[in-house]
Write an enzyme that holds these catalytic residues in place. Sequence first.
Site, PDB file in Angstrom:
ATOM      1  N   LYS A 166       0.852  -1.186   0.000  1.00 41.55           N
ATOM      2  CA  LYS A 166       0.000   0.000   0.000  1.00 41.55           C
ATOM      3  C   LYS A 166       0.889   1.238   0.000  1.00 41.55           C
ATOM      4  CE  LYS A 166      -4.274  -1.656   0.418  1.00 41.55           C
ATOM      5  NZ  LYS A 166      -5.372  -1.297  -0.496  1.00 41.55           N
ATOM      6  N   ASP A 195      -0.515  -0.941  -4.589  1.00 44.21           N
ATOM      7  CA  ASP A 195      -1.836  -0.318  -4.644  1.00 44.21           C
ATOM      8  C   ASP A 195      -1.671   1.135  -4.228  1.00 44.21           C
ATOM      9  OD1 ASP A 195      -4.454   0.423  -4.605  1.00 44.21           O
ATOM     10  OD2 ASP A 195      -5.108  -1.046  -3.124  1.00 44.21           O
ATOM     11  N   GLU A 221      -2.069  -1.005  -9.016  1.00 40.94           N
ATOM     12  CA  GLU A 221      -3.510  -0.933  -8.774  1.00 40.94           C
ATOM     13  C   GLU A 221      -3.978   0.505  -8.566  1.00 40.94           C
ATOM     14  OE1 GLU A 221      -6.814  -2.830  -5.663  1.00 40.94           O
ATOM     15  OE2 GLU A 221      -4.732  -3.509  -5.629  1.00 40.94           O
ATOM     16  N   ASP A 246      -9.620  -0.612  -9.779  1.00 44.58           N
ATOM     17  CA  ASP A 246     -10.223  -1.057  -8.523  1.00 44.58           C
ATOM     18  C   ASP A 246     -11.393  -0.159  -8.145  1.00 44.58           C
ATOM     19  OD1 ASP A 246     -10.948  -1.897  -6.006  1.00 44.58           O
ATOM     20  OD2 ASP A 246      -9.076  -1.380  -5.036  1.00 44.58           O
TER      21      ASP A 246
END
Length: 370
Positions: A166, A195, A221, A246
């Site tokens: 992340k 992400d 992502e 996403d």
Amino acid sequence: MYKSVETILVDIPTIRPHKLSVTTMQTQTLVLIKIITEDGIVGWGEATTIGGLNYGEESPESVKANIDTYFKPLLLSIKAPLNVAQTLKLIRKSINGNRFAKCAIQTALLEIQAKRLNVPVSELLGGRIRDRLPVLWTLASGDTDKDIAEAKKMIELKRHNTFKLKIGSNPLQHDVDHVIAIKKALGPEISVRVDVNRAWSELECVKGIQQLQDGGIDLIEQPCAIENTDALARLTARFDVAIMADEVLTGPDSAYRIAKKSGADVFAVKVEQSGGLIEACEVAKIARLAGISLYGGTMLEGPVGSIASAHAFSTFETLEFGTELFGPLLLTQSILKTPLQYENFELVVPNTPGLGIEVDEDKLEQLRRH
């Protein structure tokens, strides 16, 4: 038809702070739905969100309020026998939006029907193609050395051998250096993805993605804003590394629009974000027809939502990038009598009627928010 509809909020601490670009989680609030039919069949569903309203349009409290105020009276008013499709049509006609709440209700209705027919929920979705799903682990402590140690431990335990990081809450170069250091430490055989949770501008995406691609990262992502689908399409065309949609995916309609403009290489399919298990399967079908790869996403649900997702994902014809159904493993306590089965880097999808789980209602009573 239905005797009772109950919405339960359960606050469970996480095993460590879970840092995203939009929030840092130290507790996850599970939103559980329990529906009981007049003949005593119980169905469970889950409508868990990430970080209250930090991530999306529904919060645990709003989901509970809307189910208690609108969904519950509607379901309890049904007297004539309706099947799942007829009930869902009635809900769509009567209640706008509320995708997460609708997913939880749909899951519970599907479990009731599956138990009535003595089959797993996956059978109601067309039947499973696989009994096990590969599950990655998200490294989100924000500390490079801690993340490397955590990843190596997961590999040693044979729990996860693919990792997602992340990023997006720190300056771009700091995040890129953090990711590449972890990739180098884990080696070429280990897949590392990132992400960004829509944190970068398009210009930042160009700079960051180029470095990540050169550093051996194999999936990016949702790097840019939900509204900027044109930028997502441009990034997809520009780079060799796979770009995944996403947050921009909110069900079959959005999936069709993204697919039509070649707006992503991969779809992160999330049952709650899609509005239900049935809709998630429709998103997967659109992706397959458009030549877009699939990934099974999570809203960091507990075991009810995670295993519901697993039933849906088990029916997908392809699942090239695996899944991230690790939500229950992020929690310090389980609400099941028998925890979900994670082994050899995979999650086992139960083959027993319904969702194939048994909720520990005594434990739930101890943990629930009053």
